[in-house]
Design an enzyme around this catalytic site. Structure first.
Site, PDB file in Angstrom:
ATOM      1  CG  HIS A 192     -25.685   2.150  35.124  1.00  0.00           C
ATOM      2  ND1 HIS A 192     -24.667   3.017  34.750  1.00  0.00           N
ATOM      3  CD2 HIS A 192     -26.393   2.809  36.067  1.00  0.00           C
ATOM      4  CE1 HIS A 192     -24.751   4.132  35.445  1.00  0.00           C
ATOM      5  NE2 HIS A 192     -25.799   4.030  36.247  1.00  0.00           N
TER       6      HIS A 192
ATOM      7  CG  HIS B  62     -29.630   3.138  37.835  1.00  0.00           C
ATOM      8  ND1 HIS B  62     -28.530   3.326  38.654  1.00  0.00           N
ATOM      9  CD2 HIS B  62     -30.278   2.040  38.326  1.00  0.00           C
ATOM     10  CE1 HIS B  62     -28.524   2.395  39.596  1.00  0.00           C
ATOM     11  NE2 HIS B  62     -29.567   1.604  39.407  1.00  0.00           N
TER      12      HIS B  62
ATOM     13  CG  ASP C  42     -29.108   8.403  36.562  1.00  0.00           C
ATOM     14  OD1 ASP C  42     -29.444   7.200  36.536  1.00  0.00           O
ATOM     15  OD2 ASP C  42     -28.180   8.821  37.282  1.00  0.00           O
ATOM     16  CG  HIS C  43     -26.859   6.585  33.368  1.00  0.00           C
ATOM     17  ND1 HIS C  43     -25.950   7.597  33.177  1.00  0.00           N
ATOM     18  CD2 HIS C  43     -26.912   6.364  34.710  1.00  0.00           C
ATOM     19  CE1 HIS C  43     -25.459   7.974  34.348  1.00  0.00           C
ATOM     20  NE2 HIS C  43     -26.037   7.243  35.291  1.00  0.00           N
TER      21      HIS C  43
ATOM     22  CG  HIS D  21     -24.172   1.782  39.984  1.00  0.00           C
ATOM     23  ND1 HIS D  21     -24.327   2.505  41.144  1.00  0.00           N
ATOM     24  CD2 HIS D  21     -24.838   2.468  39.022  1.00  0.00           C
ATOM     25  CE1 HIS D  21     -25.051   3.583  40.897  1.00  0.00           C
ATOM     26  NE2 HIS D  21     -25.385   3.576  39.627  1.00  0.00           N
TER      27      HIS D  21
ATOM     28  CE1 TYR E 174     -28.019   0.175  45.099  1.00  0.00           C
ATOM     29  CE2 TYR E 174     -25.772  -0.206  44.342  1.00  0.00           C
ATOM     30  CZ  TYR E 174     -27.076   0.136  44.069  1.00  0.00           C
ATOM     31  OH  TYR E 174     -27.456   0.428  42.788  1.00  0.00           O
TER      32      TYR E 174
ATOM     33  CG  HIS F  55     -22.909  10.466  36.760  1.00  0.00           C
ATOM     34  ND1 HIS F  55     -23.911  11.392  36.988  1.00  0.00           N
ATOM     35  CD2 HIS F  55     -23.459   9.260  37.014  1.00  0.00           C
ATOM     36  CE1 HIS F  55     -25.009  10.774  37.376  1.00  0.00           C
ATOM     37  NE2 HIS F  55     -24.766   9.468  37.395  1.00  0.00           N
TER      38      HIS F  55
END
Length: 288
Positions: free
Chosen positions: A99, A101, A103-104, A174, A206, A240
């Site tokens: 996805h 974001h 952090d990915h 997400h 959210y 994660h």
């Protein structure tokens, strides 16, 4: 299993609630960039991420596929991990994502430039990758270097290279294009299926309904749970490390576990159950 992830995810969500430019560092980011020696999971599947932010290398006779990269500064680490396994980063032909974001997808621009790979991203997340996060429905700000998407995919589309095929399953909620992947693999001579789960985390702030940027988040999230339940999940993998007990399973492998600890359908089910329970709790609070 999942609780230790909430602090950094809450910190990530907090960035959306302040009217300041995206900071260079986020609380918890140093833990996300802590190195982990790369290792083999299955016959052509390797772990090349950090101790918390996963990245997976799928090796084929015609080149390799890289799934995720972590935060922006993790790019060189991922490439070093690829080299440490004896592979050439220039053999990475395709970049795919769980996805969009930071952090990915953070180092995708750097990884694309370093490898020359084609970037394949879901339709829902492609604009976010190309804007560096500015078009994200929740964060609305640039949080990583933008990267050009070469191919846009939808639910059920496949990514194939060298006789290896991954199937994309859009498990939105997400993010709008959150993508889980299935991949046939061989473990100890037996045919198995790996399921790479995107994320079933509902970030603070959210809204299941009523968000003009994502009015059908709740319906998508519920559909994603059903989609994941329908998948065969032998090897349980995710975006994660904490979702999958990465470090514990790695330790078991080093200790000579008789069976591959990543073969964990029970853990996979427990993670999906946890995501569904989170949805029900938010529904009970009126969806906000």
């Amino acid at each position: 299993m999942f609780l230790r992830l909430f602090a950094p995810l809450v910190a990530l969500a907090a960035l959306a609630l302040v009217a300041t430019p995206a900071p260079a560092a986020v609380p918890g980011e140093d833990l996300w960039s802590e190195p982990l020696a790369p290792f083999k999971i299955a016959d052509n599947l390797y772990y090349v991420g950090s101790k918390e932010l996963t990245a997976f290398l799928i090796v084929t006779p015609k080149g390799d596929i890289l799934l995720d990269g972590g935060v922006p500064k993790n790019g060189p680490m991922v490439l070093d991990n690829v080299r440490a396994l004896g592979f050439d980063p220039h053999d990475i032909k395709i970049l795919i994502n769980s996805h969009a974001h930071f952090d990915h997808a953070g180092p995708f621009a750097m990884l694309k430039q370093a490898t020359g790979a084609q970037m394949v991203i879901s339709r829902g997340d492609a604009p976010v990758i190309e804007s560096g996060g500015e078009t994200d429905f929740f964060f609305h700000k640039r949080m990583f270097p933008p990267a050009k998407v070469d191919r846009v995919i939808d639910d059920g589309d496949t990514v194939s290279l060298g006789g290896v095929t991954l199937t994309a399953h859009i498990t939105a909620g997400h993010t709008k294009g959150c993508t889980s992947w299935t991949l046939p693999v061989t473990v100890d001579g037996q045919a198995k299926q790996a399921l790479f789960i995107c994320s079933l985390t509902l970030l603070p702030g959210y809204r299941l309904t009523g968000d003009p940027g994502y009015p059908n988040l709740g319906a998508d999230f519920a559909r994603s749970i059903a989609t994941l339940r329908a998948q065969r999940c032998d090897l349980f993998l995710a975006s994660h490390g904490g979702f999958i007990d990465l470090l514990k399973k790695r330790e078991a492998m080093l200790a000579g576990a008789k069976t591959n600890p990543f073969i964990d359908p029970a853990g996979c089910k427990a993670y999906i159950d946890h995501g569904e329970a989170s949805l029900h709790r938010l529904e009970a609070r009126g969806g906000q």
